[in-house]
Write a protein that holds these residues in place. Sequence first.
Motif, short mmCIF file in Angstrom:
data_model
loop_
_atom_site.label_atom_id
_atom_site.label_comp_id
_atom_site.label_asym_id
_atom_site.label_seq_id
_atom_site.Cartn_x
_atom_site.Cartn_y
_atom_site.Cartn_z
N ALA A 38 39.07 26.49 -35.79
CA ALA A 38 39.84 27.64 -36.26
C ALA A 38 41.07 27.19 -37.05
N TYR A 39 41.74 26.15 -36.57
CA TYR A 39 42.89 25.64 -37.32
C TYR A 39 42.46 25.13 -38.70
N ALA A 40 41.35 24.42 -38.75
CA ALA A 40 40.88 23.91 -40.04
C ALA A 40 40.55 25.05 -40.99
N ASP A 41 39.94 26.12 -40.48
CA ASP A 41 39.65 27.28 -41.33
C ASP A 41 40.94 27.92 -41.84
N ARG A 42 41.92 28.06 -40.94
CA ARG A 42 43.18 28.67 -41.36
C ARG A 42 43.91 27.79 -42.37
N LEU A 43 43.88 26.49 -42.17
CA LEU A 43 44.51 25.58 -43.14
C LEU A 43 43.79 25.66 -44.49
N ALA A 44 42.48 25.75 -44.46
CA ALA A 44 41.73 25.87 -45.72
C ALA A 44 42.14 27.13 -46.48
N ARG A 45 42.30 28.24 -45.76
CA ARG A 45 42.71 29.49 -46.42
C ARG A 45 44.14 29.39 -46.94
N ALA A 46 45.02 28.77 -46.16
CA ALA A 46 46.41 28.63 -46.59
C ALA A 46 46.51 27.78 -47.85
N ILE A 47 45.75 26.70 -47.89
CA ILE A 47 45.80 25.80 -49.05
C ILE A 47 45.15 26.46 -50.27
N ALA A 48 44.11 27.24 -50.03
CA ALA A 48 43.49 27.96 -51.15
C ALA A 48 44.48 28.94 -51.76
N ALA A 49 45.32 29.54 -50.92
CA ALA A 49 46.28 30.53 -51.42
C ALA A 49 47.52 29.89 -52.03
N ALA A 50 48.03 28.81 -51.41
CA ALA A 50 49.31 28.23 -51.82
C ALA A 50 49.17 27.01 -52.70
N GLY A 51 47.98 26.41 -52.75
CA GLY A 51 47.79 25.20 -53.54
C GLY A 51 47.74 23.97 -52.65
N PRO A 52 47.42 22.81 -53.22
CA PRO A 52 47.27 21.58 -52.43
C PRO A 52 48.52 21.28 -51.61
N ARG A 53 48.31 20.82 -50.41
CA ARG A 53 49.39 20.44 -49.50
C ARG A 53 49.04 19.11 -48.84
N ASP A 54 50.06 18.33 -48.49
CA ASP A 54 49.86 17.07 -47.79
C ASP A 54 49.86 17.32 -46.29
N LEU A 55 48.88 16.78 -45.58
CA LEU A 55 48.74 16.98 -44.14
C LEU A 55 48.71 15.62 -43.45
N HIS A 56 49.47 15.47 -42.39
CA HIS A 56 49.61 14.18 -41.70
C HIS A 56 49.49 14.40 -40.21
N LEU A 57 48.49 13.79 -39.59
CA LEU A 57 48.31 13.86 -38.15
C LEU A 57 48.57 12.48 -37.57
N LEU A 58 49.57 12.38 -36.71
CA LEU A 58 49.97 11.11 -36.10
C LEU A 58 49.82 11.23 -34.59
N THR A 59 49.06 10.30 -34.00
CA THR A 59 48.85 10.31 -32.57
C THR A 59 48.79 8.87 -32.08
N SER A 60 48.46 8.70 -30.81
CA SER A 60 48.41 7.35 -30.24
C SER A 60 47.28 7.27 -29.23
N GLU A 61 46.93 6.04 -28.87
CA GLU A 61 45.76 5.85 -28.03
C GLU A 61 45.93 6.47 -26.64
N GLY A 62 47.16 6.50 -26.13
CA GLY A 62 47.41 7.08 -24.82
C GLY A 62 47.92 8.50 -24.85
N ASP A 63 47.87 9.15 -25.99
CA ASP A 63 48.34 10.53 -26.12
C ASP A 63 47.30 11.48 -25.53
N PRO A 64 47.69 12.36 -24.59
CA PRO A 64 46.70 13.29 -24.05
C PRO A 64 46.16 14.26 -25.08
N PHE A 65 46.83 14.39 -26.23
CA PHE A 65 46.36 15.25 -27.30
C PHE A 65 45.65 14.48 -28.41
N ARG A 66 45.34 13.22 -28.14
CA ARG A 66 44.70 12.40 -29.19
C ARG A 66 43.37 13.01 -29.63
N ASP A 67 42.50 13.34 -28.68
CA ASP A 67 41.18 13.86 -29.05
C ASP A 67 41.29 15.16 -29.83
#
Length: 316
Positions: free
Chosen positions: A240-269
Amino acid sequence: MLLHRRPFLALCASALAPSAALADLASAAPPSPPPAGAAPPSPPPAASPPAFDVRDLQVPGDRALGRRFTLLVPKHLAPGERVPLLVLLHGLGETGDERLGAFAWLERYGLGSAYERLRRPPLGRTSRRKDWTDARLAEVNAALAARPFGGLAIACPFTPNVHKAPNPAAALDGYARWLAEVVLPRARAEAPAFDDAARTSLDGCSLGGFIGIEVFLRRPELFGAWGGVQSAISAHRAPAYADRLARAIAAAGPRDLHLLTSEGDPFRDANASLAAQLAKRSIPHTLRVLPGPHDQPWLREAGTIEMLLFHDRRPR
């Protein structure tokens, strides 16, 4: 809601609770006294002055959402030079106090030391913990040798725990409006920052990563980039987030996206799942996974540097 409320709050609170200290640094033997009659040793060189002023700004706003932010104003710029503006949102552990939240990135997440280290490469480890791989540390130093860190103006607003609001969606709407109508204009009035969206970025840590993506999706026209540092999102919401980001970028134009995580981060997956869903939709993005856990020493050693470097490398 991304996770059941009590597990989510417990997980974030324990993950971002203040650490007692960084890992111990190697101890050094005390210096030997100089021989009799020898000249006294030279005094150590004076520490370099900070590269920025820190302004504690109290502004109009809703008490439940935010009325305060800190602003880092660079002092190392040439006359007339301007820099991109970065807005940083903090994590759950500091949501109970406006002052604590506004200073979280500076006092707990290593923002000041990360900025100074980037300005004075090469970078080395400051902790015995290996939150950098040797290869990545070499890449960062090579990148800084090829192109020095240019600097940023950085606004660090208090970030509310929207999950405590009676209507979290309405709280996110109001917070996005406060950033757009109060924080961004005031930051640009106080700092030598560009005033266009292309050179304005939004990032956040843990709960701040979740709130940041929700703000970005509501107001993509305000920001040329969104990043999340160990963002507190859940894997089942990634499509759902990917769909919403796709719609936002289609409306606003290209955007830079950066996902930073770590091996022991509970939100890594979850962050890796979001990256996979973005790739499936051919949406350009960067996913970086470092060693280390989800804690403040990791931010101070490596995470905050990686986040700043990404935003500094964007077109200026």
